[in-house]
Design an enzyme around this catalytic site. Structure first.
Site, PDB file in Angstrom:
ATOM      1  NE  ARG A   1      22.336  38.779  58.947  1.00 53.75           N
ATOM      2  CZ  ARG A   1      21.453  38.775  59.928  1.00 53.75           C
ATOM      3  NH1 ARG A   1      20.918  37.627  60.321  1.00 53.75           N
ATOM      4  NH2 ARG A   1      21.101  39.882  60.522  1.00 53.75           N
TER       5      ARG A   1
ATOM      6  CD  GLU B   1      46.740  25.882  38.387  1.00 56.50           C
ATOM      7  OE1 GLU B   1      45.991  25.464  39.288  1.00 56.50           O
ATOM      8  OE2 GLU B   1      47.346  26.969  38.464  1.00 56.50           O
TER       9      GLU B   1
END
Ligand code: AOF
Ligand code: ZN
Length: 338
Positions: free
Chosen positions: A181, A46
């Site tokens: 992973r 924002e």
């Protein structure tokens, strides 16, 4: 919200341990400004969008703003986004998911409503939940999200931690496992797996090179004997390996959560897998099955229940199924609803 979501997906790994958040602002004259949180410690989505408006000389008064996560209300590494939105004079706010982070939890929305801003919550929420699945889970449950990886033969024998493993997972399955992973923040294993299988536990790219981001490695053990890695592949892991005292799966995952490692992968043998399953601490299973037969002698299965725990009560459902080349299958399982 679609624009905000598109932005959230662009947020890089560098935002960790923060969530991936996107924001879209529409001014009263119809200009659209979008942005996403880029790095932990730097501007939230924002803030970034408001800054862009400011730079471009766009009027934010009366604007409509969509954010994929509730604007924050706390002073963390940055100032509260709720305050910034109020100050900017926006008229309407659309939020996908409420922020479960303890210092926010609805207080951002409350602040905005108290300032007279029209707010709507829950727009495209399932998509926004998916963007931060492990982060949201970890915040809500106060423990990390755990994925169990297992690799078995067609007759149900485990591949790992036996020291007698006579078969090899296919290249396709190994490449696919690296995807997991690369996703996670940490890998947890056992002393037995480290000594029997000598794993590297690095995250690698499809071309075999080390991925830029590496998971933290924890070796769970009931004893405090030091971890001796001399001569083992794990000794050269870029982030090293840490010995973790094993009290319970729940306590371990609370600890990783507290350290901001929200997405944890368990790669060990059937004993450790069983302990996590019985504790109800397995949130996803990546089950690789090879079209090979091990036969009874080499087959490892779950033993008797630990600590009065029980496996038959656990129910998982198929989330995804994928054939990997001619000899491997990947089934992804999640908890069965209802
Ligand atoms: C937002 N917009 O873009 C993000 C939010 O200490 P900080 O400043 O890094 O804040 C971290 C917390 O802020 C994080 O745990 C989450 O609750 C929220 N993240 N909030 O309004 C954003 N990334
Ligand atoms: Zn914020």
């Amino acid at each position: 919200m679609r624009f905000a979501l598109g932005e959230a997906y662009k947020a890089p790994r560098a935002v960790r341990p923060n969530p991936r958040v996107g924001c879209a602002l529409e001014t009263t004259s119809g200009e659209l400004v979008v942005g996403h949180h880029k790095k932990c410690g730097e501007a939230h989505a924002e803030r970034l969008v408001l800054d862009i408006c400011h730079e471009r000389g766009l009027e934010t008064r009366g604007a409509r703003v969509a954010v994929t996560l509730e604007p924050c209300s706390h002073h963390g590494r940055t100032a509260p986004c709720a305050d910034a939105l109020i100050k900017a004079g926006v008229a309407e706010l659309i939020v996908a998911v409420e922020d479960p982070f303890p210092s926010v939890q609805g207080q951002g929305l409350a602040k905005l409503r108290a300032a007279g801003i029209r707010t709507t919550v829950g727009v495209l929420s399932s998509k926004a939940e998916a963007v931060n699945r492990e982060w949201l889970f970890s915040q809500r449950k106060r423990r990390s999200f755990l994925t169990l990886k297992m690799a078995t033969s067609w007759d149900g024998g485990w591949q790992s931690a036996s020291g007698t493993s006579q078969w090899i997972t296919s290249e396709e399955a190994r490449v696919k496992a690296q995807q997991l992973r690369r996703r996670v923040d940490a890998i947890v294993t056992s002393r037995l797996t480290v000594s029997a299988d000598n794993p590297r536990f690095t995250a690698r790219n499809p071309d075999g090179s080390d991925s830029r981001d590496q998971p933290q490695v924890f070796v769970l053990s009931q004893s405090s004997e030091p971890l001796v890695l001399t001569g083992l592949a794990l000794a050269s892991h870029p982030r090293g390996a840490e010995l973790a005292r094993f009290a319970s799966p729940e306590l371990f995952l609370q600890e990783t959560h507290a350290r901001g490692l929200h997405d944890v992968l368990l790669e060990a043998g059937p004993g450790m897998a069983q302990a996590f399953l019985e504790a109800g601490c397995v949130d996803e299973i990546w089950s690789f099955v090879e079209t090979q037969f091990l036969g009874g002698g080499a087959t490892l299965r779950f033993g008797a229940p630990f600590n009065g725990g029980s496996l038959p009560g656990l129910r998982f459902a198929l989330r995804d199924l994928e054939a990997l080349g001619p000899t491997s299958l990947l089934a992804v399982l999640g908890p069965k609803e209802g």
